[in-house]
Design a protein around this motif. Structure first.
Motif, PDB file in Angstrom:
ATOM      1  N   ILE A 481       0.696  -0.885  -0.043  1.00  0.00           N
ATOM      2  CA  ILE A 481       0.102   0.110   0.127  1.00  0.00           C
ATOM      3  C   ILE A 481       0.866   1.182   0.469  1.00  0.00           C
ATOM      4  CG2 ILE A 481      -1.815   1.086   1.343  1.00  0.00           C
ATOM      5  CD1 ILE A 481      -2.559  -1.305   2.517  1.00  0.00           C
ATOM      6  N   GLY A 482       2.118   1.550   0.969  1.00  0.00           N
ATOM      7  CA  GLY A 482       2.802   2.504   0.300  1.00  0.00           C
ATOM      8  C   GLY A 482       3.420   2.576  -0.453  1.00  0.00           C
ATOM      9  N   ASP A 483       3.778   1.173  -1.055  1.00  0.00           N
ATOM     10  CA  ASP A 483       4.622   1.640  -2.193  1.00  0.00           C
ATOM     11  C   ASP A 483       3.574   1.760  -3.441  1.00  0.00           C
ATOM     12  OD1 ASP A 483       7.143   1.392  -0.764  1.00  0.00           O
ATOM     13  OD2 ASP A 483       7.029  -0.386  -1.402  1.00  0.00           O
ATOM     14  N   GLY A 484       1.935   2.115  -3.513  1.00  0.00           N
ATOM     15  CA  GLY A 484       0.973   2.164  -4.283  1.00  0.00           C
ATOM     16  C   GLY A 484       1.016   0.991  -5.401  1.00  0.00           C
ATOM     17  N   ILE A 485       1.319  -0.028  -4.875  1.00  0.00           N
ATOM     18  CA  ILE A 485       0.531  -1.337  -5.455  1.00  0.00           C
ATOM     19  C   ILE A 485      -0.503  -1.461  -5.462  1.00  0.00           C
ATOM     20  CG2 ILE A 485       1.414  -3.311  -5.635  1.00  0.00           C
ATOM     21  CD1 ILE A 485       4.614  -3.146  -4.843  1.00  0.00           C
ATOM     22  N   ILE A 486      -0.527  -1.463  -4.662  1.00  0.00           N
ATOM     23  CA  ILE A 486      -2.082  -1.514  -3.874  1.00  0.00           C
ATOM     24  C   ILE A 486      -2.552  -0.929  -3.494  1.00  0.00           C
ATOM     25  CG2 ILE A 486      -3.510  -3.383  -2.399  1.00  0.00           C
ATOM     26  CD1 ILE A 486      -1.994  -5.417  -2.705  1.00  0.00           C
ATOM     27  N   VAL A 487      -3.828  -0.395  -4.029  1.00  0.00           N
ATOM     28  CA  VAL A 487      -4.897   1.307  -3.547  1.00  0.00           C
ATOM     29  C   VAL A 487      -5.941   0.807  -2.470  1.00  0.00           C
ATOM     30  CG1 VAL A 487      -5.786   3.423  -3.866  1.00  0.00           C
ATOM     31  CG2 VAL A 487      -3.461   2.179  -5.326  1.00  0.00           C
ATOM     32  N   PRO A 488      -5.939   1.103  -1.452  1.00  0.00           N
ATOM     33  CA  PRO A 488      -7.292   0.852  -0.147  1.00  0.00           C
ATOM     34  C   PRO A 488      -8.511   1.080  -0.815  1.00  0.00           C
ATOM     35  CG  PRO A 488      -5.802   1.869   0.885  1.00  0.00           C
ATOM     36  CD  PRO A 488      -4.758   1.642  -0.335  1.00  0.00           C
ATOM     37  N   GLU A 489      -9.819   0.851  -1.106  1.00  0.00           N
ATOM     38  CA  GLU A 489     -10.631   1.724  -1.659  1.00  0.00           C
ATOM     39  C   GLU A 489     -11.372   2.430  -0.363  1.00  0.00           C
ATOM     40  OE1 GLU A 489     -15.729   0.642  -3.236  1.00  0.00           O
ATOM     41  OE2 GLU A 489     -13.929  -1.667  -2.019  1.00  0.00           O
ATOM     42  N   ASP A 490     -11.591   3.500  -0.774  1.00  0.00           N
ATOM     43  CA  ASP A 490     -11.913   4.400   0.588  1.00  0.00           C
ATOM     44  C   ASP A 490     -13.512   4.176   0.920  1.00  0.00           C
ATOM     45  OD1 ASP A 490     -11.866   6.780   2.062  1.00  0.00           O
ATOM     46  OD2 ASP A 490     -11.585   7.500   0.582  1.00  0.00           O
ATOM     47  N   ILE A 491     -13.843   4.394   1.837  1.00  0.00           N
ATOM     48  CA  ILE A 491     -15.104   3.676   2.562  1.00  0.00           C
ATOM     49  C   ILE A 491     -15.851   5.057   3.026  1.00  0.00           C
ATOM     50  CG2 ILE A 491     -16.976   2.428   2.754  1.00  0.00           C
ATOM     51  CD1 ILE A 491     -14.690  -0.407   2.173  1.00  0.00           C
ATOM     52  N   GLU A 492     -16.570   5.692   3.314  1.00  0.00           N
ATOM     53  CA  GLU A 492     -17.196   6.537   4.484  1.00  0.00           C
ATOM     54  C   GLU A 492     -18.232   5.624   4.634  1.00  0.00           C
ATOM     55  OE1 GLU A 492     -18.427  10.790   3.810  1.00  0.00           O
ATOM     56  OE2 GLU A 492     -18.360  10.672   2.500  1.00  0.00           O
ATOM     57  N   PHE A 493     -17.899   5.393   5.905  1.00  0.00           N
ATOM     58  CA  PHE A 493     -19.345   5.288   7.220  1.00  0.00           C
ATOM     59  C   PHE A 493     -20.075   6.110   7.124  1.00  0.00           C
ATOM     60  CE2 PHE A 493     -15.369   2.119   6.867  1.00  0.00           C
ATOM     61  CZ  PHE A 493     -16.872   1.233   6.838  1.00  0.00           C
ATOM     62  N   LYS A 494     -21.052   6.021   6.873  1.00  0.00           N
ATOM     63  CA  LYS A 494     -21.726   7.286   7.468  1.00  0.00           C
ATOM     64  C   LYS A 494     -22.800   7.181   9.168  1.00  0.00           C
ATOM     65  CE  LYS A 494     -22.808   9.565   3.094  1.00  0.00           C
ATOM     66  NZ  LYS A 494     -23.023  10.068   2.107  1.00  0.00           N
ATOM     67  N   ALA A 495     -22.068   5.969   9.417  1.00  0.00           N
ATOM     68  CA  ALA A 495     -23.337   5.233  10.478  1.00  0.00           C
ATOM     69  C   ALA A 495     -22.358   5.176  11.596  1.00  0.00           C
ATOM     70  CB  ALA A 495     -24.594   4.743  10.172  1.00  0.00           C
ATOM     71  N   ASN A 496     -22.799   4.655  12.357  1.00  0.00           N
ATOM     72  CA  ASN A 496     -22.074   4.751  13.775  1.00  0.00           C
ATOM     73  C   ASN A 496     -22.193   3.024  14.355  1.00  0.00           C
ATOM     74  OD1 ASN A 496     -21.440   7.392  14.952  1.00  0.00           O
ATOM     75  ND2 ASN A 496     -23.205   7.013  15.638  1.00  0.00           N
ATOM     76  N   ILE A 497     -22.485   2.339  13.484  1.00  0.00           N
ATOM     77  CA  ILE A 497     -22.748   0.447  13.107  1.00  0.00           C
ATOM     78  C   ILE A 497     -22.843   0.430  11.817  1.00  0.00           C
ATOM     79  CG2 ILE A 497     -24.295   0.268  15.322  1.00  0.00           C
ATOM     80  CD1 ILE A 497     -26.745  -0.211  14.102  1.00  0.00           C
ATOM     81  N   ARG A 498     -22.570  -1.049  11.488  1.00  0.00           N
ATOM     82  CA  ARG A 498     -22.577  -1.264  10.553  1.00  0.00           C
ATOM     83  C   ARG A 498     -22.398  -3.214  10.651  1.00  0.00           C
ATOM     84  NH1 ARG A 498     -17.924  -4.717   9.213  1.00  0.00           N
ATOM     85  NH2 ARG A 498     -15.889  -4.368  10.601  1.00  0.00           N
TER      86      ARG A 498
END
Length: 624
Positions: A481-498
């Motif tokens: 991830i630090g080298d940019g080989i894998i880019v994690p999906e940016d998930i925005e959590f709007k609720a306090n539970i999932r």
């Protein structure tokens, strides 16, 4: 008043019971008149006539119309084991060069686990042995050549494939210490077993003396560790997690075939075998050379010897038993029938048993064809076996005899089997250990790898090893991830539970799920499955399957193609089981040391709970 009564004929008085006050006392009790019991306990006797009268009162002068054995003649038919078959495999000619335990339990020494080379300690031992063989008669430079030809390669700590070494500090240190400095002896062994010469690739290529040392090297290793020639031709049955084998010996008509269906506890004896009446012989291939006919019949004469043991009750009342045996110190339970029988024998029987010795070799089956006893009066008595009759008769009682399988009203087999086994075996610490437990909440069985073998050849706690390996893969992912080989999906959590489909368990917990037996809609068996390796910030769908790290649970994974592993459902009781593999060592009767690698199985400690749960509502964990 004088109460003295004169008795002229004591015999008539006792016979007709004229004076009821005259009795026979069978119990003597001391009545001390002082606080000191020393003199009373000495039972001092000063009158020999008193001694004789007490013998008369106790009935020692009564004679029986019987005589003691003076002479015995016995005819014994013996045979020996000639065939051995491991779990339905090819029948082999049996020889007594090694103990039967070692022949049954032997498994391949593990040198590879998947794609990873393991057993560094044995590889180093083999390499040192080869370098010693070439030390005196060949140039010193040849040593460096073999180290270069068969080296230990230090793995790259930043590669996923090296995780099973670099994730564990102790394994990494040992590989780093021997890399490019020592020789991999097992690599040379596999090179020789493929039909190559020991001198290949060296400056001494074609040297006959060096090639002869190669044959000597392979012979040394194969004698040092007893292993099956064919990896599949061993008695271990993975679906049952126990050993199964058969042996046979020539009988009067065909063969006596004996089978062991459930052997797993490490001490092999006659009670592990049953006679199979449905098998008349073990069929062998034409090229199998069997030993000569071992059947013999001998007639010998003996002088019977009275059996004696410490603490045995004496037949003369004034003699005291040996105090070395304290029957009062034995504390048997109500189910300890063996102890109760032993106590009864020791307290009741004295000179009622006689011994007729007959020496039998190991691996023999003997049967008493006839026993004639002549007593001191010249009377001849024919002695019949105590356990004769039908094998299924519930009133029949005998000891040390083989059971006949089935319920077919077969005659009882009264032969005595003396297996070629050893009394004691040195057993090392478990190289791998697995606990099979039932998890009723998750509705599955877990194989907990309590101890796993490291590539260095030592064992490590499975929980620690799983944590270190998981941490290693997380580190590799963070680097990608630090080298940019894998880019994690940016998930925005709007609720306090999932919503969470399922959680995870430690990586040393391998699941076995219930599945239907093929062709049956009711019977089930347990199939090995895999848990996903869940890493933080890993891409969805990228989770890898966690594979077991022990041989016992990896069954079928290292084959090409990969095979599923099933365990019979009834083999995992509610208490669970504990299975482990160890190196074992013993010394045979000819002085030869035998080493082998074998498995054991024991009862577990009850059910457990993995904590695995599905369909949960959990707090939202936001990315940092």
């Amino acid at each position: 008043m004088n109460n003295y009564v004169a008795v002229n004929n004591i015999t008539e008085v006792l016979t007709k019971k004229l004076l009821p006050t005259i009795t026979l006392w069978n119990r003597l009790e001391a009545r001390p008149r002082a606080d000191d019991f020393d003199r009373a306990l000495k039972a001092e006797v000063r009158d020999p006539l008193w001694m004789l009268t007490k013998q008369w009162q106790l009935g020692e002068f009564r004679g029986d119309d019987a005589g003691s054995p003076a002479f015995a003649k016995i005819q014994m038919a013996t045979t020996r084991l000639t065939k051995y078959q491991a779990d339905g495999m090819q029948v082999q000619a049996y020889d007594d060069k090694v103990p039967l335990e070692a022949k049954v339990e032997q498994k391949k020494v593990p040198f590879k686990l998947g794609a990873q080379e393991i057993s560094l300690d044995i590889r180093l031992m083999m390499g040192r042995h080869w370098l010693k063989l070439i030390q005196s008669d060949f140039p010193a430079a040849l040593r460096s050549e073999y180290i270069g030809l068969y080296p230990f390669i230090l793995p790259d700590p930043d590669e996923k494939a090296s995780g099973r070494i670099t994730a564990h500090r102790e394994a990494w240190q040992q590989f780093a210490a021997v890399a490019e400095r020592s020789m991999d002896g097992y690599a040379l062994y596999t090179h020789l077993k493929e039909g190559n010469a020991a001198s290949d690739g060296t400056t001494q290529a074609g040297d006959a003396a060096l090639d002869a040392l190669g044959d000597r090297f392979t012979t040394w290793f194969e004698e040092f560790f007893l292993q099956p020639e064919d990896e599949n031709n061993n008695a271990w049955l993975p679906p049952r997690m126990e050993y199964q084998f058969s042996v046979s010996a020539p009988d009067e008509t065909d063969e006596k075939v004996m089978v062991a269906d459930e052997y797993y506890h490490g001490h092999l004896d006659w009670y592990n075998l049953d006679i199979d009446p449905n098998k008349l012989t073990l069929e062998t291939e034409p090229e199998v050379v069997l030993p000569p006919d071992p059947r013999t019949r001998d007639t010998n004469s003996f002088f019977p010897t009275t059996i004696s043991f410490d603490g045995m009750p004496h037949t003369r009342w004034w003699r005291f038993e040996d105090g070395q045996t304290n029957f009062g110190d034995i504390d048997p339970d109500t189910t300890d029938l063996n102890k109760l029988l032993f106590i009864e024998f020791g307290l009741i029987y004295a000179n009622d048993w006689f011994l007729v010795p007959f020496t039998l070799p190991a691996g023999s089956i003997s049967n008493v064809k006839g026993l004639s006893v002549t007593n001191v009066f010249g009377e001849k008595i024919w002695v019949e076996p105590a356990g004769k009759g039908l094998d299924d008769a519930w009133k029949r009682w005998n000891m040390y005899s083989l059971n006949t399988k089935g319920n077919q009203q077969e005659p009882a087999d009264n032969s005595l089997l003396v297996l070629p086994t050893v009394e004691k075996i040195l057993e090392g610490k478990p190289l791998e250990e697995i606990l099979f437990i039932r998890d009723e909440i998750a509705n599955m069985v877990w194989a907990i790898e309590k101890k796993i073998p490291l590539p260095s050849g030592t064992g490590k706690h499975g929980g620690e090893a799983a944590f270190e390996l998981h941490k290693f893969y997380q580190k590799i992912l963070n680097q990608e991830i630090g080298d940019g080989i894998i880019v994690p999906e940016d998930i925005e959590f709007k609720a306090n539970i999932r919503y969470q489909i399922m959680n995870t368990v430690p990586e040393n917990w391998i699941p076995f799920i219930p599945v239907h037996v093929e062709g049956s809609s009711r019977e089930i068996q347990l199939q090995r499955a895999s848990m996903p390796r869940i890493l933080e910030n890993d891409a969805p769908g990228n989770a890898q399957k966690i594979k077991p790290r022990t041989q016992l649970v990896r069954e079928g994974l290292d084959k090409d193609p990969v095979e599923a592993y099933f365990i019979h459902e009834e083999e995992i009781p509610r208490a669970g089981i504990r299975a482990y593999q160890t190196y074992q060592r013993t010394r045979w009767y000819n002085g030869k040391v035998v080493n082998w690698f074998g498995a054991r199985k024991q009862t577990g400690r009850g059910e457990g709970h993995s904590g695995l749960a599905f369909d949960q509502i959990v707090p939202t964990k936001k990315r940092s």
